[in-house]
Design a protein around this motif. Structure first.
Motif: not given
Length: 115
Positions: A1-23
């Motif tokens: 999900f993180t990679g998809i969110a980063v790619g989406s941001a590069f394409a002009g979107l503003r994603p919010v990528c949530e982790f269940m815990t930052f660990n």
């Protein structure tokens, strides 16, 4: 999900990528550090990454050592990342709005015990 969110941001979107815990963000550290944080510098300012990575961080009740680490200092030392750690729900609301509007990648660390 993180990679998809980063790619989406590069394409002009503003994603919010949530982790269940930052660990669990350690599994995605390459996308966060080497893609999201460094691309603006590596592209000479041509490619921004307006993304927010959010999730609970720090000590929590009943989760032992595996899920009680604080990553604020670690992420704070990565060039290209902004780190936010709101104090309460009012701070969280305002800072989240600002983080989503920010043109740079933001790490939004929510206190594990305030959830």
């Amino acid at each position: 999900f993180t990679g998809i969110a980063v790619g989406s941001a590069f394409a002009g979107l503003r994603p919010v990528c949530e982790f269940m815990t930052f660990n669990f963000a350690m599994q995605a550290i390459d996308h966060i550090v080497n893609s999201a944080a460094k691309t603006l510098y590596m592209s000479a300012g041509d490619i921004s990454c307006p993304i927010v990575f959010r999730g609970p961080n720090g000590a929590a009740a009943g989760v032992a050592a595996q899920h009680s680490q604080c990553f604020a200092a670690w992420y704070g030392s990565v060039p290209g990342l902004k780190v936010l750690a709101p104090y309460d729900s009012e701070d969280a609301r305002g800072l989240m709005k600002a983080a989503i509007r920010d043109p740079d990648p933001v790490i939004f660390l929510e206190n594990e015990l305030l959830r």
